[in-house]
Scaffold this motif. Structure first.
Motif, PDB file in Angstrom:
ATOM      1  N   ILE A 110       0.704  -1.034  -0.261  1.00 50.27           N
ATOM      2  CA  ILE A 110      -0.216   0.560   0.184  1.00 50.27           C
ATOM      3  C   ILE A 110       0.840   1.431  -0.039  1.00 50.27           C
ATOM      4  N   GLY A 111       0.723   2.548  -1.045  1.00 47.55           N
ATOM      5  CA  GLY A 111       1.571   3.274  -1.939  1.00 47.55           C
ATOM      6  C   GLY A 111       0.822   4.232  -1.570  1.00 47.55           C
ATOM      7  N   GLY A 112       1.946   5.845  -2.204  1.00 44.36           N
ATOM      8  CA  GLY A 112       1.289   6.799  -2.148  1.00 44.36           C
ATOM      9  C   GLY A 112       2.015   7.963  -3.006  1.00 44.36           C
ATOM     10  N   GLY A 113       1.619   9.074  -3.203  1.00 44.26           N
ATOM     11  CA  GLY A 113       0.750   9.144  -2.035  1.00 44.26           C
ATOM     12  C   GLY A 113       1.366   9.287  -0.457  1.00 44.26           C
ATOM     13  N   THR A 114       0.083   9.298   0.624  1.00 45.85           N
ATOM     14  CA  THR A 114       0.934   8.860   1.553  1.00 45.85           C
ATOM     15  C   THR A 114      -0.149   8.368   2.363  1.00 45.85           C
ATOM     16  N   GLU A 162       3.649   2.204   3.528  1.00 48.79           N
ATOM     17  CA  GLU A 162       3.695   3.641   3.049  1.00 48.79           C
ATOM     18  C   GLU A 162       4.054   4.077   4.391  1.00 48.79           C
ATOM     19  N   CYS A 163       4.924   4.789   4.721  1.00 45.49           N
ATOM     20  CA  CYS A 163       4.194   6.081   6.162  1.00 45.49           C
ATOM     21  C   CYS A 163       5.417   7.276   6.332  1.00 45.49           C
ATOM     22  N   ASN A 164       4.820   8.715   6.954  1.00 46.24           N
ATOM     23  CA  ASN A 164       5.372   9.382   6.644  1.00 46.24           C
ATOM     24  C   ASN A 164       5.581  10.027   8.246  1.00 46.24           C
ATOM     25  N   LEU A 211       7.659  -1.564   6.762  1.00 49.01           N
ATOM     26  CA  LEU A 211       6.872  -0.527   6.747  1.00 49.01           C
ATOM     27  C   LEU A 211       8.325   0.559   5.780  1.00 49.01           C
ATOM     28  N   SER A 212       7.389   0.743   4.731  1.00 48.42           N
ATOM     29  CA  SER A 212       8.548   2.223   4.299  1.00 48.42           C
ATOM     30  C   SER A 212       8.238   3.213   4.455  1.00 48.42           C
ATOM     31  N   ILE A 213       9.672   4.049   5.422  1.00 50.18           N
ATOM     32  CA  ILE A 213       9.529   5.272   5.616  1.00 50.18           C
ATOM     33  C   ILE A 213      10.040   5.943   5.430  1.00 50.18           C
ATOM     34  N   GLY A 214       9.009   7.243   4.742  1.00 50.31           N
ATOM     35  CA  GLY A 214       9.993   8.239   4.088  1.00 50.31           C
ATOM     36  C   GLY A 214      10.491   9.163   4.619  1.00 50.31           C
ATOM     37  N   VAL A 215      11.572   9.335   4.807  1.00 45.79           N
ATOM     38  CA  VAL A 215      12.401  10.257   5.594  1.00 45.79           C
ATOM     39  C   VAL A 215      12.973  11.585   4.755  1.00 45.79           C
ATOM     40  N   GLU A 216      14.155  11.420   3.625  1.00 45.78           N
ATOM     41  CA  GLU A 216      14.798  10.980   2.704  1.00 45.78           C
ATOM     42  C   GLU A 216      15.830  12.378   3.777  1.00 45.78           C
ATOM     43  N   THR A 217      16.550  13.402   4.334  1.00 44.73           N
ATOM     44  CA  THR A 217      16.915  14.480   4.698  1.00 44.73           C
ATOM     45  C   THR A 217      15.963  14.422   6.319  1.00 44.73           C
ATOM     46  N   VAL A 218      17.864  15.148   7.472  1.00 47.04           N
ATOM     47  CA  VAL A 218      17.294  15.107   8.458  1.00 47.04           C
ATOM     48  C   VAL A 218      18.182  17.021   8.560  1.00 47.04           C
ATOM     49  N   GLN A 219      18.505  16.998   8.331  1.00 48.09           N
ATOM     50  CA  GLN A 219      19.497  18.336   7.948  1.00 48.09           C
ATOM     51  C   GLN A 219      17.923  19.363   7.864  1.00 48.09           C
ATOM     52  N   GLU A 220      17.795  20.837   8.452  1.00 48.09           N
ATOM     53  CA  GLU A 220      17.090  21.259   8.431  1.00 48.09           C
ATOM     54  C   GLU A 220      16.906  21.950   7.293  1.00 48.09           C
ATOM     55  N   LYS A 221      18.397  22.198   7.465  1.00 48.75           N
ATOM     56  CA  LYS A 221      18.538  23.652   5.159  1.00 48.75           C
ATOM     57  C   LYS A 221      17.930  23.098   4.804  1.00 48.75           C
TER      58      LYS A 221
END
Length: 361
Positions: free
Chosen positions: A56-60, A90-92, A112-122
């Protein structure tokens, strides 16, 4: 025989700047009707096979409320699964609560497949995302405590003004999560996305390549196996559902904008919510010829690090792969190699794999 199913949930709380998937902002007045239409599509086309993978994917999908999930899983719970199965959701990060995780666990989700991408605020405002290191760690620990051991995280790189040090920072953080699967993607500016409309340009290709090789070397040193162009996993944690695509096997695709491949028919669903809710699910259908299917076999299979099986190709299509395709120049120049029963793109050419794949289009 079809043993895999993909279900698309197009709703999102926020729209990421780079995303060109079929998606729309979450609005409760649209969700219930959509889930009813989705249920009807599945009931019409799903032939009650026992599935090895469900995704089950998305979207979110995780943006759905518990009430929404109850409606969705009234249908999903009716899908038959084999004794050994992989069921991915899929999760955020910001959607993950103990209530939702317990619900998913109860309803057979085991990956679970979790979208993170980056943890850098900039980079948060650029991507239109935000997941702090603290929140990501806490939520993944919560998922582990509830019993999810098969977890993937998505990692993105090659943002404008990103440095190798930035990539190292994110990479070290992702490794600290101790999850068994990491998918990593270079930022691509797709047409009709926010970044495209803002005329953002992709980074220098040489720097992109350096970032790619840094990620590759670091993950392999930490025991991850590079099994597909953009995917690393510990042994036995490879995405079985995505391998269905790369193995050119059949699968159902349900929901807005979803694609499927069943009995030589490749299809894509409409992206119009109005049409979909009227029961007009399909946008395009194409009967795939043997020659076209052979091309799919090569283009998809060569994404895997092991490559394409020569004997399987012969059995499946009744012809020799090496006789069907004039690829001696690719072999002589080292863009393809044969190892045992497999023909593959060697590791040092994977970064430029598209230059090889276009030969099979």
């Amino acid at each position: 025989m079809v043993t895999s199913m993909y279900i698309h949930i197009p709703f999102c709380k926020t729209i990421c700047s780079y995303c060109d998937f079929c998606k729309m902002f979450y609005d409760s007045k649209f969700v219930k009707k959509y889930l009813q239409s989705l249920s009807k599509e599945i009931q019409v086309s799903y032939q009650k096979e026992s599935l090895a993978t469900l995704y089950i994917g998305g979207g979110t999908p995780s943006c759905l409320t518990l009430e929404d999930l109850e409606i969705l899983f009234e249908t999903v719970d009716q899908v038959k699964l084999q004794e050994e199965y992989e069921f991915t959701f899929e999760c955020n990060i910001d959607d993950l609560t103990s209530e939702k995780l317990l619900f998913l666990k109860k309803h057979r989700v085991n990956r679970l497949s979790i979208g993170v991408e980056t943890v850098q605020e900039k980079f948060f405002s650029f991507l239109k995302r935000s997941s702090s290191e603290k929140e990501v760690k806490e939520k993944i620990e919560l998922a582990k405590e509830i019993g999810f051991s098969n977890i993937n995280v998505d990692f993105m790189y090659a943002f404008p003004n990103e440095t190798l040090s930035d990539v190292k920072h994110d990479l070290n953080f992702f490794l600290s999560l101790q999850v068994p699967h990491i998918s990593f993607y270079s930022l691509i500016i797709e047409d009709h996305t926010y970044l495209s409309l803002q005329e953002v340009k992709e980074i220098d290709q040489d720097l992109d390549a350096k970032m790619y090789h840094l990620i590759e070397e670091t993950l392999e040193k930490k025991g991850y196996v590079h099994y597909e162009t953009s995917n690393y996993a510990h042994s036995r944690f490879e995405s079985q559902h995505n391998l269905v695509y790369w193995n050119n096997d059949e699968y159902y695709g349900f929901g807005l904008g979803a694609s499927g491949y069943v009995k030589s028919l490749r299809y894509t669903n409409t992206r119009s919510l109005t049409h979909y809710n009227k029961g007009c699910y399909r946008l395009e259908e194409e009967e795939i010829s043997k020659k076209e299917n052979m091309s799919y076999e090569m283009i998809l299979g060569l994404r895997k690090m092991e490559g394409v099986s020569l004997s399987k190709f012969q059995t499946k299509f009744g012809v020799s792969l090496l006789q069907e395709y004039d690829i001696m120049d690719l072999l002589e120049n080292g863009f393809l190699v044969i190892e045992g029963d497999y023909i593959k793109i060697p590791k040092d050419k994977i970064y430029v794999a598209n230059e090889v794949l276009v030969r099979f289009v």
